[in-house]
Design a protein around this motif. Structure first.
Motif, PDB file in Angstrom:
ATOM      1  N   LEU A 295       0.746  -1.135   0.037  1.00 20.01           N
ATOM      2  CA  LEU A 295      -0.025   0.110   0.031  1.00 20.01           C
ATOM      3  C   LEU A 295       0.930   1.109   0.052  1.00 20.01           C
ATOM      4  O   LEU A 295       0.514   2.301  -0.651  1.00 20.01           O
ATOM      5  CB  LEU A 295      -0.980   0.059   1.321  1.00 20.01           C
ATOM      6  CG  LEU A 295      -2.188  -0.859   1.226  1.00 20.01           C
ATOM      7  CD1 LEU A 295      -2.681  -1.092   2.564  1.00 20.01           C
ATOM      8  CD2 LEU A 295      -3.236  -0.648   0.048  1.00 20.01           C
ATOM      9  N   ALA A 296       1.949   1.217   0.710  1.00 22.50           N
ATOM     10  CA  ALA A 296       2.925   2.234   0.714  1.00 22.50           C
ATOM     11  C   ALA A 296       3.184   2.703  -0.747  1.00 22.50           C
ATOM     12  O   ALA A 296       3.537   3.819  -1.009  1.00 22.50           O
ATOM     13  CB  ALA A 296       3.957   2.169   1.608  1.00 22.50           C
ATOM     14  N   GLU A 297       3.451   1.559  -1.344  1.00 21.83           N
ATOM     15  CA  GLU A 297       4.251   1.798  -2.751  1.00 21.83           C
ATOM     16  C   GLU A 297       3.098   2.518  -3.744  1.00 21.83           C
ATOM     17  O   GLU A 297       3.558   3.531  -4.337  1.00 21.83           O
ATOM     18  CB  GLU A 297       4.551   0.547  -3.475  1.00 21.83           C
ATOM     19  CG  GLU A 297       5.111   0.894  -4.676  1.00 21.83           C
ATOM     20  CD  GLU A 297       5.365  -0.626  -5.402  1.00 21.83           C
ATOM     21  OE1 GLU A 297       6.081  -0.738  -6.367  1.00 21.83           O
ATOM     22  OE2 GLU A 297       5.147  -1.777  -4.897  1.00 21.83           O
ATOM     23  N   VAL A 298       1.789   2.175  -3.403  1.00 17.96           N
ATOM     24  CA  VAL A 298       0.696   2.626  -4.170  1.00 17.96           C
ATOM     25  C   VAL A 298       0.616   4.245  -3.897  1.00 17.96           C
ATOM     26  O   VAL A 298       0.452   5.169  -4.667  1.00 17.96           O
ATOM     27  CB  VAL A 298      -0.365   1.967  -4.081  1.00 17.96           C
ATOM     28  CG1 VAL A 298      -1.514   2.555  -5.054  1.00 17.96           C
ATOM     29  CG2 VAL A 298      -0.164   0.528  -4.639  1.00 17.96           C
ATOM     30  N   GLU A 299       0.622   4.358  -2.305  1.00 21.66           N
ATOM     31  CA  GLU A 299       0.454   5.912  -1.954  1.00 21.66           C
ATOM     32  C   GLU A 299       1.523   6.773  -2.369  1.00 21.66           C
ATOM     33  O   GLU A 299       1.272   7.890  -2.792  1.00 21.66           O
ATOM     34  CB  GLU A 299       0.203   5.701  -0.433  1.00 21.66           C
ATOM     35  CG  GLU A 299      -0.803   4.979   0.079  1.00 21.66           C
ATOM     36  CD  GLU A 299      -0.910   4.976   1.551  1.00 21.66           C
ATOM     37  OE1 GLU A 299      -0.154   5.404   2.282  1.00 21.66           O
ATOM     38  OE2 GLU A 299      -1.754   4.306   2.074  1.00 21.66           O
ATOM     39  N   GLY A 300       2.672   6.342  -2.405  1.00 21.92           N
ATOM     40  CA  GLY A 300       3.805   7.100  -2.648  1.00 21.92           C
ATOM     41  C   GLY A 300       3.802   7.630  -4.059  1.00 21.92           C
ATOM     42  O   GLY A 300       4.181   8.719  -4.582  1.00 21.92           O
ATOM     43  N   TYR A 301       3.484   6.569  -5.059  1.00 21.14           N
ATOM     44  CA  TYR A 301       3.259   7.006  -6.496  1.00 21.14           C
ATOM     45  C   TYR A 301       1.917   7.779  -6.704  1.00 21.14           C
ATOM     46  O   TYR A 301       2.108   8.765  -7.339  1.00 21.14           O
ATOM     47  CB  TYR A 301       2.963   5.577  -7.349  1.00 21.14           C
ATOM     48  CG  TYR A 301       2.491   5.830  -8.755  1.00 21.14           C
ATOM     49  CD1 TYR A 301       3.547   6.409  -9.612  1.00 21.14           C
ATOM     50  CD2 TYR A 301       1.398   5.647  -9.022  1.00 21.14           C
ATOM     51  CE1 TYR A 301       3.195   6.630 -10.840  1.00 21.14           C
ATOM     52  CE2 TYR A 301       1.032   5.789 -10.348  1.00 21.14           C
ATOM     53  CZ  TYR A 301       1.912   6.368 -11.427  1.00 21.14           C
ATOM     54  OH  TYR A 301       1.675   6.642 -12.608  1.00 21.14           O
ATOM     55  N   ALA A 302       0.857   7.542  -6.029  1.00 21.75           N
ATOM     56  CA  ALA A 302      -0.359   8.291  -6.035  1.00 21.75           C
ATOM     57  C   ALA A 302      -0.162   9.711  -5.868  1.00 21.75           C
ATOM     58  O   ALA A 302      -0.537  10.758  -6.449  1.00 21.75           O
ATOM     59  CB  ALA A 302      -1.341   7.620  -5.319  1.00 21.75           C
ATOM     60  N   ALA A 303       0.493   9.984  -4.907  1.00 19.57           N
ATOM     61  CA  ALA A 303       0.900  11.442  -4.226  1.00 19.57           C
ATOM     62  C   ALA A 303       2.077  12.187  -4.648  1.00 19.57           C
ATOM     63  O   ALA A 303       2.308  13.249  -4.695  1.00 19.57           O
ATOM     64  CB  ALA A 303       1.085  11.270  -2.746  1.00 19.57           C
ATOM     65  N   GLY A 304       2.579  11.602  -5.586  1.00 22.58           N
ATOM     66  CA  GLY A 304       3.935  12.010  -6.311  1.00 22.58           C
ATOM     67  C   GLY A 304       3.984  12.118  -7.787  1.00 22.58           C
ATOM     68  O   GLY A 304       3.165  12.869  -8.672  1.00 22.58           O
ATOM     69  N   PRO A 305       4.548  11.024  -8.455  1.00 26.25           N
ATOM     70  CA  PRO A 305       4.735  10.883  -9.867  1.00 26.25           C
ATOM     71  C   PRO A 305       3.472  10.920 -10.532  1.00 26.25           C
ATOM     72  O   PRO A 305       3.144  11.316 -11.516  1.00 26.25           O
ATOM     73  CB  PRO A 305       5.607   9.604  -9.922  1.00 26.25           C
ATOM     74  CG  PRO A 305       6.397   9.496  -8.767  1.00 26.25           C
ATOM     75  CD  PRO A 305       5.395   9.994  -7.700  1.00 26.25           C
TER      76      PRO A 305
END
Length: 517
Positions: A295-305
């Motif tokens: 989930l952290a990987e998806v969240e990091g992508y969604a909020a940035g790149p």
């Protein structure tokens, strides 16, 4: 459990002294008089009995009914009183009746020594009654819906609720005007005020203050629970209680809240797509809240790149390609489907595509639950929701049965578990800004250093996705202790308490908040 609005209305939902010196801009202030109706007179002697007064509108609601009960639960018995009744709201200037606001009040008998907390619970919509939270999660009786798929015709008995909050707080469930058995008596401007953001908040704050005064509970620690639009209401009601009614609020529990409608109703912004992506990935890949790294990987992508590339994807092929590749990888969805959507996965369309081969579609209230599509080959179209629409009949019948039976307060009218007319009439104001409650939450936290807040979401809720709240509360100052505002994500959807494990987790997290006061 109730639908967000404006056109989130069809989907949002599953969430509550001084006399106002003058009428607010949105409508009349509410007077201090006409508190809570007197108890019913004692029973008459044997002989011819006068028939009970009619309760169908426009007849008044009956006087409050006080009953006593015992529920046997694992490892304990709870003895408590229950009162069903209504609070009369009147115009502060004219004294004209404005509304009768119904409630159900549970109070533990012989509680432990010390100040006894009192919880006021409200649902959302607008147009949803508090019966969802009453017999769905918090109260001493639980509507036994069974596991999904839910069925409107399946028997759903009321059973003792092992996860009731009554062990650690007394409970008041409030039905806003035109929900449950509550009624609007005002006409014209008075009615319009009650069906508006500001007028609704003012009225419910007055209801809470009057209830506390009538029951001798003004010194009790007060907690507000709001679900969905009720989670939007609760910070605003907390401010109204602090600022206008002379009542402090010790804590808030916000279940699947809408903190800022601008993050949901924004067709030209990439924010809705970004906040929805983690929940879509969880549903598509079968992730659980315990899958923190994924989930952290998806969240990091969604909020940035993801946000950065969405802003350029329409004109830059490289950005569009990155979006398609990453969204397909993180969700496990077919890249062709992602490409057709331009990388912005619309939950309503995706709900059909995920299960189209089975003739089913997913619920936006919980993407893990699906139902049969009335027209499985159509690209789009309205379909009854397999969570909200499949469950609401059982909740309406359950509350009618509870009120007329064990609570001894029969009403000859339909229990409005989800009154869509309210949603249709609702006024969100005419300003340029979308309605939001985050500013009210900031003000309440800044004013009262003892106030604590618990925000909870279901992982696979695509009505009010958890990631929107996570990003919004990440912008709050620490106010002395960042732990004063906590976010918990459970299995399930918009009404996470429908899942037994999530209902138990909600109870324990709420208990920790309330007992830490």
């Amino acid at each position: 459990m109730t639908p967000p609005v404006p056109r989130l209305a069809a989907t949002l939902v599953l969430a509550v002294a001084c006399v106002l010196a003058r009428a607010p801009a949105s409508g009349p202030a509410f007077a201090q008089g006409a508190e809570i109706a007197e108890p019913a007179p004692p029973a008459q002697a044997p002989g011819p009995q006068k028939p009970p007064a009619p309760t169908t509108p426009p007849n008044p609601l009956p006087p409050p009914s006080l009953t006593r009960h015992v529920v046997e639960l694992p490892g304990r018995s709870l003895r408590f009183s229950a009162k069903a009744g209504a609070v009369r709201l009147s115009d502060a200037q004219s004294g004209e009746p404005q509304a009768d606001v119904a409630y159900v009040y549970y109070a533990l008998e012989n509680p432990p020594p010390g100040p006894r907390p009192i919880v006021f619970a409200l649902n959302g919509g607008p147009g949803a009654a508090s019966g969802w939270l009453n017999i769905g999660a918090l109260g001493p009786w639980l509507l036994d819906l069974g596991a999904p798929p839910y069925s409107p015709s399946r028997r759903a008995p009321l059973v003792p609720n092992a996860q009731t909050w009554l062990d650690f707080a007394d409970l008041v469930f409030i039905d806003p005007p035109l929900t449950g058995y509550s009624r609007v008596l005002a006409k014209g401007e008075g009615r319009r005020a009650l069906l508006s953001v500001d007028g609704d908040v003012s009225a419910l704050a007055v209801v809470i203050r009057k209830f506390l005064a009538a029951e001798g509970r003004l010194q009790s620690p007060v907690f507000l629970v709001g679900e969905s639009y009720g989670g939007f209401r609760a910070p605003k009601i907390a401010r109204a209680l602090q600022d206008q009614e002379g009542i402090g609020v010790a804590g808030l529990v916000l279940i699947s809240p809408v903190l800022d409608f601008g993050w949901f109703d924004a067709p030209n912004s990439p924010l809705p797509a970004a906040t929805q992506l983690p929940s879509i990935a969880a549903a598509a890949r079968g992730l659980k809240p315990s899958d923190g790294q994924a989930l952290a990987e998806v969240e990091g992508y969604a909020a940035g790149p993801y946000l950065a590339d969405l802003l350029r994807a329409e004109r830059e092929a490289d950005a569009r390609g990155r979006v398609v590749d990453n969204v397909a990888r993180l969700t496990g969805l077919d890249a062709r489907l992602v490409e057709r959507a331009g990388g912005r996965l619309d939950p309503s369309s995706l709900a059909r595509e995920l299960k189209r081969g089975e003739g089913r579609f997913a619920s936006r209230y919980d993407f893990d639950v699906s139902g049969f599509s009335p027209a499985p080959h159509e690209e789009r179209g309205e379909s009854p929701d397999p969570v909200l629409d499949a469950a609401k009949s059982a909740f309406a019948s359950g509350m009618a049965e509870l009120t007329a039976g064990p609570l001894g307060w029969p009403i000859d009218a339909r229990y409005e578990i989800l009154n869509e007319r309210v949603n249709g009439e609702w006024s969100f104001g005419s300003g340029r800004q979308r309605p939001q409650a985050l500013s009210d939450l900031k003000q309440a936290l800044a004013l009262d250093p003892a106030l604590r807040v618990l925000i909870v979401h279901g992982l696979t809720d695509l009505v009010t996705p958890y990631f929107a709240s996570k990003l919004l509360i990440g912008q709050l100052p620490p106010y002395g202790d960042p732990g004063r505002v906590a976010l918990k994500v459970y299995e399930g959807g918009h009404m996470p308490w429908l899942a037994p494990a999530s209902r138990a987790a909600l109870r324990e997290d709420a208990r920790a908040l309330i007992e830490a006061r």
